[in-house]
Design a protein around this motif. Structure first.
Motif, mmCIF file in Angstrom:
data_model
loop_
_atom_site.group_PDB
_atom_site.id
_atom_site.type_symbol
_atom_site.label_atom_id
_atom_site.label_comp_id
_atom_site.label_asym_id
_atom_site.label_seq_id
_atom_site.Cartn_x
_atom_site.Cartn_y
_atom_site.Cartn_z
ATOM 1 N N THR A 34 0.852 -1.180 0.000
ATOM 2 C CA THR A 34 0.000 0.000 0.000
ATOM 3 C C THR A 34 0.892 1.235 0.000
ATOM 4 O O THR A 34 1.755 1.372 0.857
ATOM 5 C CB THR A 34 -0.909 0.013 1.242
ATOM 6 O OG1 THR A 34 -1.655 -1.208 1.283
ATOM 7 C CG2 THR A 34 -1.856 1.202 1.217
ATOM 8 N N PHE A 35 0.703 2.106 -0.979
ATOM 9 C CA PHE A 35 1.451 3.366 -1.054
ATOM 10 C C PHE A 35 0.484 4.507 -0.739
ATOM 11 O O PHE A 35 -0.617 4.560 -1.298
ATOM 12 C CB PHE A 35 2.015 3.600 -2.459
ATOM 13 C CG PHE A 35 3.305 2.885 -2.774
ATOM 14 C CD1 PHE A 35 3.653 1.695 -2.153
ATOM 15 C CD2 PHE A 35 4.168 3.398 -3.729
ATOM 16 C CE1 PHE A 35 4.839 1.033 -2.467
ATOM 17 C CE2 PHE A 35 5.355 2.750 -4.057
ATOM 18 C CZ PHE A 35 5.695 1.566 -3.419
ATOM 19 N N ILE A 36 0.907 5.427 0.134
ATOM 20 C CA ILE A 36 0.161 6.664 0.376
ATOM 21 C C ILE A 36 1.095 7.813 0.031
ATOM 22 O O ILE A 36 2.136 7.986 0.652
ATOM 23 C CB ILE A 36 -0.329 6.769 1.830
ATOM 24 C CG1 ILE A 36 -1.135 5.519 2.219
ATOM 25 C CG2 ILE A 36 -1.193 8.026 2.001
ATOM 26 C CD1 ILE A 36 -1.579 5.507 3.676
ATOM 27 N N HIS A 37 0.707 8.579 -0.968
ATOM 28 C CA HIS A 37 1.606 9.520 -1.647
ATOM 29 C C HIS A 37 0.986 10.916 -1.570
ATOM 30 O O HIS A 37 -0.142 11.126 -2.018
ATOM 31 C CB HIS A 37 1.738 9.032 -3.100
ATOM 32 C CG HIS A 37 2.558 9.871 -4.014
ATOM 33 N ND1 HIS A 37 3.481 9.328 -4.872
ATOM 34 C CD2 HIS A 37 2.579 11.201 -4.280
ATOM 35 C CE1 HIS A 37 4.040 10.278 -5.611
ATOM 36 N NE2 HIS A 37 3.499 11.439 -5.262
ATOM 37 N N VAL A 38 1.712 11.867 -0.998
ATOM 38 C CA VAL A 38 1.256 13.257 -0.933
ATOM 39 C C VAL A 38 1.818 14.025 -2.123
ATOM 40 O O VAL A 38 3.012 13.928 -2.427
ATOM 41 C CB VAL A 38 1.702 13.913 0.391
ATOM 42 C CG1 VAL A 38 1.694 15.432 0.279
ATOM 43 C CG2 VAL A 38 0.806 13.469 1.537
ATOM 44 N N THR A 39 0.951 14.776 -2.798
ATOM 45 C CA THR A 39 1.387 15.593 -3.917
ATOM 46 C C THR A 39 0.470 16.791 -4.059
ATOM 47 O O THR A 39 -0.674 16.763 -3.612
ATOM 48 C CB THR A 39 1.388 14.781 -5.233
ATOM 49 O OG1 THR A 39 1.803 15.622 -6.313
ATOM 50 C CG2 THR A 39 0.010 14.224 -5.561
ATOM 51 N N HIS A 40 0.988 17.850 -4.681
ATOM 52 C CA HIS A 40 0.129 18.984 -5.031
ATOM 53 C C HIS A 40 -0.182 18.958 -6.524
ATOM 54 O O HIS A 40 -0.864 19.846 -7.031
ATOM 55 C CB HIS A 40 0.810 20.314 -4.666
ATOM 56 C CG HIS A 40 2.109 20.521 -5.370
ATOM 57 N ND1 HIS A 40 3.310 20.095 -4.841
ATOM 58 C CD2 HIS A 40 2.403 21.068 -6.573
ATOM 59 C CE1 HIS A 40 4.285 20.390 -5.691
ATOM 60 N NE2 HIS A 40 3.764 20.971 -6.741
ATOM 61 N N SER A 41 0.325 17.931 -7.229
ATOM 62 C CA SER A 41 0.178 17.851 -8.682
ATOM 63 C C SER A 41 -1.014 16.969 -9.064
ATOM 64 O O SER A 41 -1.011 15.763 -8.795
ATOM 65 C CB SER A 41 1.454 17.278 -9.313
ATOM 66 O OG SER A 41 1.224 16.900 -10.661
#
Length: 348
Positions: free
Chosen positions: A196-203
């Motif tokens: 499980t990947f939890i990825h923060v981005t503004h894009s």
């Protein structure tokens, strides 16, 4: 709980009324509830200050929780130290030790656990091989490119065998070409590892390319969550529609609609429209050639629909269509769309 596919209802991570309050007014994260499926790729996105990074840091144990709970595979990890949670964090800056080789950077957490040199180097070497970095195992971070450093940082995060990998804007330090290449590799590794990947981005583009589930945040709350396709095509608020981009928001018929820029058409004022189509009179304010299409910006000037006056709008016109019927800056034009291309929602 057994490992399941990304399409299962089983949750790897569950946030229950999760709140972070720094005591300076409105909470940074305001009682959010979220379930993230096992084996899925989840992206938290939103503008600066929306609470996405604070949420990730509370999951990681790098930020204390004011109230609410963080569950990992039904185990409450809210108050556990970061090292005891079963998560690993990959930071925006990569945070590699400059004086250590790539191999020793990857092996570092095992060294801290007292694992002998041969065993930890073997484990680190296997992970460097997985991320195609075996041939550079003895190089220090300063001797590696940004993409190579990222691969080392990923291997270092994976060596603890986490159940969930947390990624804090991991691509933002890379140039645009490398960013596209690395997001493809992140997606491939996530599928291969079944993590499980939890990825923060503004894009928005990055989130749509990577995520099974997108979570759009604003002012510490979740505005909308769902698949990239659902959120892009059916935004539930004016904020989500404007933040995702590529859409026009128009006051129309006593409500607010949003229409994708590529689902609109540009016509001369004299053109007759087919039945079932709506149109606004506009003035062209910008024309930007983008290769496969031309992005035309316009301002609404429709006396018949005064509620739209001054609205900033865009339309994507195919290159062939624009070249066969070019428009000019300052020209008045008719911006049209079919009724079934419009998505209705309540204005913010």
């Amino acid at each position: 709980m057994k490992s399941t596919s990304a399409h299962s209802n089983a949750s790897a991570v569950e946030l229950v009324s999760l709140t972070k309050n720094y005591g300076d007014g409105k909470p940074a994260v305001d009682a959010i509830n979220l379930r993230i499926a096992q084996g899925s790729y989840c992206c938290l996105l939103g503008p600066s200050g929306c609470g996405k990074s604070t949420t990730l840091r509370m999951i990681a144990g790098h930020e204390t929780v004011t109230s609410g709970d963080v569950l990992l595979e039904n185990r409450n990890i809210t108050n556990l130290p970061a090292a005891a949670r079963g998560t690993a964090m990959m930071f925006q800056s990569f945070a590699l030790f400059p004086h250590m080789s790539a191999l020793d950077n990857v092996a570092f957490s095992l060294k801290m656990k007292g694992v002998d040199t041969a065993t930890r180097h073997q484990a680190a070497g296997q992970l460097l091989e997985r991320v195609s970095m075996s041939h550079l195992a003895q190089r220090k971070p300063g001797e590696l490119s940004g993409g190579q450093q990222q691969r080392v940082a990923l291997a270092r995060a994976l060596i603890t065998e986490p159940k969930v990998l947390l990624l804090d804007e991991p691509l933002s330090a890379l140039d645009p070409f490398l960013r596209i290449q690395m997001r493809a590799e992140l997606r491939r590794w996530q599928k291969e590892l079944k993590l499980t990947f939890i990825h923060v981005t503004h894009s928005q583009e990055e989130a749509m390319a990577l995520a099974d589930t997108m979570v759009v945040m604003n002012h510490g709350t979740i505005e909308q969550q769902g698949s990239p396709h659902d959120i892009y095509n059916r935004p539930n608020s004016e904020f989500v529609a404007r933040f995702m981009g590529g859409r026009n928001v128009i006051a129309w018929g006593g409500s607010v609609i949003t229409v994708r820029s590529d689902h609109m058409q540009l016509h001369d004022l004299s053109d007759r429209l087919e039945p079932g189509r709506h149109a606004l009179t506009t003035c062209i304010t910008d024309i930007e050639y983008q290769g496969t299409h031309v992005l035309v910006s316009l301002q609404a000037q429709d006396g018949a629909h005064p509620q739209t006056a001054g609205a900033e709008l865009t339309v994507m016109v195919s290159e062939d269509r624009f070249m066969s019927q070019p428009f000019e800056l300052g020209q008045q034009a008719k911006l049209a769309w079919s009724a079934d291309a419009a998505h209705h929602f309540t204005a913010d």
